[in-house]
Write an enzyme that holds these catalytic residues in place. Structure first.
Site, PDB file in Angstrom:
ATOM      1  CB  CYS A  55      14.964  25.174 -40.018  1.00 23.83           C
ATOM      2  SG  CYS A  55      16.153  25.719 -39.594  1.00 23.83           S
ATOM      3  CB  SER A 476      24.003  24.758 -30.156  1.00 20.38           C
ATOM      4  OG  SER A 476      24.182  23.748 -31.249  1.00 20.38           O
TER       5      SER A 476
END
Length: 573
Positions: A55, A476
């Site tokens: 990321c 999540s």
């Protein structure tokens, strides 16, 4: 070019203007800066780049690309870095306690560096979940002209001739535990799921908050859905550097952009895209930095009346790359505006209003990712707020892609996620159960962990639609199924979730927005008398300090009073 900026009105005058600042300037000369560069505005180019996870691996390069735009616009770029805690790696163990806390750390670190060095503007680059709201919170807190840039998502992996994401790997763990997936298959999948740089590809928390960046006006139009490996990311970074100088010239600040209407637009886009429940934590936290009251119930009210129109994973079929190719966030906002769901008036970092930006977009009827609001995937949003006797201060559930919106069953109580995961792995959860995982809230965790390992394992076992899971922790953005988080008040604060016992009946109705503990009030009163606060193992360090200061999830789990308590704004020093 820098003549158009009056440094006597900018924060950087405190470190670069006048004879008394000669010692300060000597440091700049030591770094090879010229007199002209010192006379220009100083722009903080902030990167959350690191080697922790894919990321973040392209962020430093993108931040360095941004320098060219800042210089072209008449500024002097000053780059520095912040941390990230990457949820995919922190997930399922004690490391996840540090994830939400990192949001505050990132906002604080940017504030400290900008204040300490008197920077005049910010361009911030972030890639993983908490770094996006953390970066935007710092911009709103400091209120200097700012642009938020998302580093971009990962491209989908290919496995057995279909697109896959890291969610498939988490769910395969449950499949393996159920004996339905050989280890060789799991190993092959883990090697294929994440093919390179970028944040998780589905409409999980990173992409949800990337959509928020555009919807709320802090990111350049249609800049955030371009995947990390694409060459256009370099052009976006340079454009952000150039444009922040225009914002500085016109004195357009983040709080001029992020009005109440802008927050409502952002919540609309979260619901319309089936975004992460974490947005209901981050939007109130960002609003607090502006002094705007915008809590879980305000967010939920907007979610309730928003059509779900983007067919994105985990509830749907596509990933961020597909949304980018379909026309991006602005394509979704075009049909929302046509349907009267978006307010066109808020200003954006383009220097134009949201409505003016949307006018430049032509609706593409041939793409398959974003539905017209007249023919949505479902008439109400992909995320729903709940309230009731189990959660007087609210809770939240992602219903995108779910067939059944009601659930009632006996409670199965666990005092932490590890115990629940062990029971799931050992297949000791009966169909029809309502799993309770408590003492995982902001204070009780401390740190409000996400529960993807547990929810994904349930799905992998084929139990995803056959049980419900309720926690005062979080889920999540990749979680799917009847999974309810942010229950407040949390167990550590004596909330009703701390009084539940095995076998208690819990009823949930995501259509009506209710979540109730079917236990007589007299029985609960007796249990309340016997309830005692629990300690944690975190009695020093950052998690201890966080637990002392953090407020309820309903208000964004923030650790300071926000702009409503301000007596000065940094931008005006």
């Amino acid at each position: 070019m820098s003549n158009k900026f009056d440094k006597s009105r900018l924060p950087s005058r405190h470190v670069s203007v006048g004879p008394e600042r000669a010692p300060h300037r000597s440091y700049y000369y030591a770094m090879g800066m010229t007199e002209e560069e010192i006379n220009r505005p100083f722009v903080a180019v902030v990167s959350a780049g690191n080697d922790s996870a894919p990321c973040n691996t392209t962020l430093d390069d993108q931040a360095d690309d941004c320098r060219a735009g800042v210089i072209e616009g008449g500024g002097t770029p000053r780059r520095f870095n912040t941390i990230t805690v990457t949820d995919g790696i922190a997930m399922g163990h004690q490391g996840m306690k540090n994830s939400l806390v990192s949001r505050e750390n990132i906002a604080d670190a940017v504030e400290l560096s900008v204040r300490g060095h008197c920077y005049d503007a910010i361009v911030g680059f972030a890639g993983c979940d908490k770094s996006l709201p953390g970066m935007m919170m710092s911009m709103l807190r400091l209120n200097v002209p700012s642009i938020f840039v998302y580093g971009g998502s990962i491209l989908p992996g290919r496995f057995h001739d279909k697109d896959v994401t890291v969610l498939d790997v988490f769910e395969a763990v449950g499949n393996y535990a159920a004996g339905n997936c050989p280890l060789s298959e799991l190993t092959a999948l883990e090697k294929a799921a994440c093919p390179g740089h970028g944040a998780c590809g589905g409409q999980f928390t990173a992409n949800t908050m990337a959509c928020v960046g555009e919807a709320i006006g802090l990111s350049l139009p249609n800049s955030n859905m371009a995947p990390a490996p694409y060459k256009t990311r370099e052009e976006i970074a340079i454009a952000a550097g150039r444009q922040v100088m225009n914002l500085l010239e016109k004195n357009i600040r983040p709080r001029d952009i992020c009005t109440r209407a802008a927050f409502e637009n952002a919540a609309r886009v979260v619901a319309a895209t089936g975004g992460s429940t974490n947005a209901a934590l981050h939007l109130p936290a960002m609003a607090s930095e502006c002094g705007i009251e915008f809590d879980l119930f305000d967010v939920a009210e907007i979610f309730k009346s928003t059509p779900y129109i983007a067919d994105l994973k985990p509830g749907g079929n596509y990933v961020a790359k597909d949304m980018h190719e379909a026309g991006g966030v602005y394509m979704a906002m075009k049909t929302l505006l046509d349907g009267g769901f978006i307010n066109p008036e808020p200003m954006t970092v383009s220097g134009k209003t949201l409505g003016e930006n949307i006018e430049e977009i032509t609706w593409n009827p041939d793409q398959k990712v974003i539905y017209d609001v007249k023919t949505p995937l479902s008439p109400t949003g992909g995320v729903v707020g709940l309230k009731g006797t189990l959660a007087p201060d609210g809770a939240i559930v992602k219903v995108a892609g779910m067939k059944k919106l009601q659930f009632s069953g006996p409670a199965r109580v666990f005092e932490c996620e590890e115990d629940a995961f062990a029971a799931v792995e050992a297949r000791k959860i009966a169909e029809g159960s309502v799993i309770i995982i408590r003492y995982e809230g902001p204070k009780g965790g401390p740190g409000m962990r996400e529960m993807l390992s547990t929810t994904a394992a349930l799905y992998g076992q084929g139990m995803g639609e056959k049980v419900a899971l309720i926690t005062d922790g979080r889920f999540s953005g990749a979680t799917r199924g009847f999974c309810i988080g942010h229950v407040g008040p949390e167990a550590a604060e004596g909330g009703p979730i701390g009084l539940v016992e095995d076998g208690d009946i819990i009823s949930i109705d995501a259509e009506r927005g209710t979540i109730d503990l079917e236990v007589d009030e007299a029985v609960l009163a007796e249990r309340r008398k016997a309830w005692k606060p629990r300690g944690t193992d975190y009695n020093s360090g950052v998690l201890w300090r966080y637990a002392q200061n953090v407020g309820p999830a309903r208000n964004g789990a923030v650790t300071h009073p926000g702009a409503k308590a301000e007596t000065h704004v940094y931008a005006d020093i």
